[in-house]
Motif scaffolding. Structure first.
Motif, PDB file in Angstrom:
ATOM      1  N   PRO A   1       2.530  -6.072  -5.407  1.00 22.74           N
ATOM      2  CA  PRO A   1       2.251  -5.321  -6.644  1.00 22.74           C
ATOM      3  C   PRO A   1       2.184  -3.826  -6.355  1.00 22.74           C
ATOM      4  N   LEU A   2       2.275  -3.025  -7.397  1.00 26.06           N
ATOM      5  CA  LEU A   2       2.303  -1.580  -7.252  1.00 26.06           C
ATOM      6  C   LEU A   2       0.996  -0.906  -7.685  1.00 26.06           C
ATOM      7  N   GLY A   3      -0.037  -1.691  -7.823  1.00 27.84           N
ATOM      8  CA  GLY A   3      -1.307  -1.126  -8.278  1.00 27.84           C
ATOM      9  C   GLY A   3      -1.851  -0.069  -7.337  1.00 27.84           C
ATOM     10  N   GLY A   4      -1.690  -0.261  -6.043  1.00 30.37           N
ATOM     11  CA  GLY A   4      -2.186   0.716  -5.086  1.00 30.37           C
ATOM     12  C   GLY A   4      -1.482   2.053  -5.223  1.00 30.37           C
ATOM     13  N   ILE A   5      -0.168   2.024  -5.443  1.00 30.00           N
ATOM     14  CA  ILE A   5       0.579   3.266  -5.633  1.00 30.00           C
ATOM     15  C   ILE A   5       0.159   3.934  -6.937  1.00 30.00           C
ATOM     16  N   GLU A   6      -0.026   3.148  -7.996  1.00 36.33           N
ATOM     17  CA  GLU A   6      -0.417   3.717  -9.291  1.00 36.33           C
ATOM     18  C   GLU A   6      -1.773   4.400  -9.196  1.00 36.33           C
ATOM     19  N   ASP A   7      -2.726   3.752  -8.528  1.00 32.99           N
ATOM     20  CA  ASP A   7      -4.048   4.361  -8.371  1.00 32.99           C
ATOM     21  C   ASP A   7      -3.957   5.664  -7.578  1.00 32.99           C
ATOM     22  N   HIS A   8      -3.100   5.680  -6.575  1.00 30.86           N
ATOM     23  CA  HIS A   8      -2.939   6.884  -5.758  1.00 30.86           C
ATOM     24  C   HIS A   8      -2.345   8.026  -6.574  1.00 30.86           C
ATOM     25  N   LEU A   9      -1.322   7.736  -7.350  1.00 28.19           N
ATOM     26  CA  LEU A   9      -0.665   8.797  -8.121  1.00 28.19           C
ATOM     27  C   LEU A   9      -1.582   9.382  -9.179  1.00 28.19           C
ATOM     28  N   HIS A  10      -2.409   8.565  -9.773  1.00 25.64           N
ATOM     29  CA  HIS A  10      -3.243   9.017 -10.887  1.00 25.64           C
ATOM     30  C   HIS A  10      -4.700   9.211 -10.482  1.00 25.64           C
ATOM     31  N   SER A  11      -4.937   9.437  -9.194  1.00 24.09           N
ATOM     32  CA  SER A  11      -6.303   9.689  -8.750  1.00 24.09           C
ATOM     33  C   SER A  11      -6.757  11.063  -9.226  1.00 24.09           C
ATOM     34  N   ALA A  12      -8.050  11.317  -9.119  1.00 22.69           N
ATOM     35  CA  ALA A  12      -8.600  12.607  -9.558  1.00 22.69           C
ATOM     36  C   ALA A  12      -8.015  13.761  -8.764  1.00 22.69           C
ATOM     37  N   GLU A  13      -7.583  13.504  -7.535  1.00 23.66           N
ATOM     38  CA  GLU A  13      -7.014  14.567  -6.701  1.00 23.66           C
ATOM     39  C   GLU A  13      -5.744  15.131  -7.318  1.00 23.66           C
ATOM     40  N   ASP A  14      -5.046  14.320  -8.102  1.00 25.63           N
ATOM     41  CA  ASP A  14      -3.812  14.797  -8.723  1.00 25.63           C
ATOM     42  C   ASP A  14      -4.092  15.864  -9.774  1.00 25.63           C
ATOM     43  N   LEU A  15      -5.310  15.923 -10.248  1.00 23.61           N
ATOM     44  CA  LEU A  15      -5.664  16.927 -11.253  1.00 23.61           C
ATOM     45  C   LEU A  15      -5.882  18.310 -10.647  1.00 23.61           C
TER      46      LEU A  15
END
Length: 501
Positions: free
Chosen positions: A70-84
């Protein structure tokens, strides 16, 4: 660039971080949950020290497909608070590239994730480039408004838009949007004129038309945007990136390099005494410029002058001399290098001795193989499997067919965190290790580097290991594989079929 933390080479995580072929094989044999966790760790914490020379995205994407992960780990990484708060492409680039390959393999969830990130994420430009290669026109057109909203209306926003379009890695989306968005069309038309105007506006002070003028100019501050092309009347390519800091450590080197090119146009035979004096005792910029000029002209005095500069009290002069030594060629220079690199001389451990070994690795003769092997062993024992000069020594051992280097080359192959260095070790082993076809070449068929897979396909033994032919067939049928690998694989499969008749 950050220094990634690399796990031991014998662990599953360590193998996957290195991109080794055994990493895929071990992951498929391991517990699926453990394998997916290790895979996500690699994709969300890029293990590469230099992503520009190391490949991982296709390697990891294939493993995602094999594990049906599954791609859930990648999705969480991309949309983490650090991306803000951070748009650092090193944080998300690998994950986006993996999603791009998965989209090409038909994973709809990967395609949708790329679209969403291109519309909302900090590193949206990378996601847009992935979509430019994989998405259809309709999907790209739907993103147009969200992307344009990133450029505020007004002169500054329009200038940013023009700059972005001009430097876009994949122009396809912008060409599509130009037909529907007048602002994109106008920016696309204006970009070439901006480039022309910047080229016209170049300014700077050029040296006069004499050797003395050029040597004086070499020590007059920073080079800025001026290159030797301006002095010699030749146009220069546009520098899209910002110029280097004039006060930085490379400012004198940049001006010295330009001055060396200028000297080729102004030096007369009677100027040689002036040049030799400047090379021995001149100011830093003039001294470096003359040394470079003499090296490029293959002047017979260059080797002794480089030897003297390599022991200078100024570390910058030493660095410049050693770099110039790497540019030198010819029998006389090789004779000096053999003397400097010989352990019997007592200078093999010095900076000059190490640079001499590098020169022999690059341009030496077969008789120089023992010196190169000794230098390779010394490097690994002191520095381990790292350092920018190690690759040249590895290449030299292969070029000189130094069979004595096989044990240390195998060690480098197994331990190197850099897949680029491992690939160089594999090429050297192919030239030196008689057991390469049935040994490392088999693992290399699963390697993350295209060039290493191609090397393996050309050398691997097709008998004795049932996995080999099956892997070759899968590579031949994989549309994501590179053309060079396809050609090598199909050639081996054809030969194997003819052999089996």
């Amino acid at each position: 660039m950050f220094e990634p933390v690399i796990a031991p080479s014998a662990s599953l995580l360590g193998l996957l971080q290195r991109g080794r072929g055994d990493g895929q094989l071990h992951a498929l044999a391991a517990d699926r949950t453990e394998a997916i966790a290790a895979l996500e760790e690699c994709v969300t914490r890029d293990p590469r020290a230099d992503w520009q020379v190391e490949s991982r995205s296709l390697y990891y994407a294939r493993l995602y497909m094999e594990l049906e992960a599954p791609l859930g780990g990648i999705e969480d990484h991309l949309h983490s608070a650090e991306d803000l708060v951070s748009d650092d492409e090193n944080r998300t680039g690998l994950a986006l590239s993996v999603l791009g390959h998965l989209a090409a393999y038909g994973r709809r969830d990967a395609l949708l994730m790329l679209r969403e990130y291109a519309a909302t994420g900090a590193n949206w430009a990378w996601a847009l480039d992935e979509l430019a290669l994989r998405d259809d026109d309709r999907g790209l057109l739907l993103l147009g408004t969200a992307v344009l909203d990133r450029f505020p209306p007004g002169p500054e926003g329009d200038a940013e838009l023009r700059d972005f379009i001009r430097n876009a890695y994949e122009p396809r989306p912008w060409r599509l949007w130009a037909a529907y968005h007048p602002r994109v069309a106008a920016a696309s038309e204006q970009s070439p004129f901006d480039l022309w105007q910047r080229q016209l506006n170049r300014s700077g002070v050029t040296p006069g038309w004499s050797t003395a003028d050029v040597l004086t100019w070499a020590d007059q501050g920073d080079l800025g945007d001026l290159g030797a092309g301006a002095f010699l009347g030749r146009p220069e390519p546009d520098r899209a990136a910002a110029p280097a800091d004039p006060a930085g450590p490379d400012a004198v080197d940049r001006r010295a390099a330009a001055a060396a090119r200028c000297l080729t146009a102004v030096v007369r035979p009677e100027d040689r005494p002036v040049l030799l004096e400047a090379a021995r005792d001149g100011l830093p910029g003039a001294r470096r410029a003359v040394l470079r000029y003499l090296v490029d002209q293959r002047d017979p005095a260059a080797a002794e002058l480089i030897e003297a500069a390599a022991t200078d009290v100024d570390d910058r002069m030493v660095r410049s001399a050693l770099e110039l030594l790497g540019r030198m060629r010819g029998p006389e220079v090789l004779a000096h290098a053999r003397r400097w690199a010989d352990p019997a001389s007592g200078g093999a451990d010095s900076a000059l001795g190490e640079a001499a070994v590098q020169l022999l690795a690059d341009a030496g003769e077969p008789a120089d193989a023992p010196l190169v092997v000794a230098g390779l062993r010394r490097w690994v024992s002191v520095r381990g499997v790292s350092g920018t000069g190690l690759g040249s020594l590895v290449d030299g051992a292969g070029r000189l067919a130094a069979a004595d280097a096989v044990p240390v080359l195998r060690h480098i192959y197994g331990e190197a965190a850099s897949s680029e260095l491992r690939g160089r070790a594999a090429r050297a082993l192919a030239a030196t290790d008689v057991h390469f076809p049935e040994g490392p070449a088999v693992e290399c068929l699963w390697d993350c580097e295209e060039s290493t897979r191609e090397l393996a396909a050309r050398h691997v033994a097709t008998t004795g290991d049932a996995r080999v032919l099956e892997r070759l067939r899968r590579l031949a049928a994989d549309p994501a594989e590179e053309a060079e690998v396809h050609a090598a694989v199909r050639g081996r499969l054809t030969a194997a079929r003819e052999f089996g008749r």
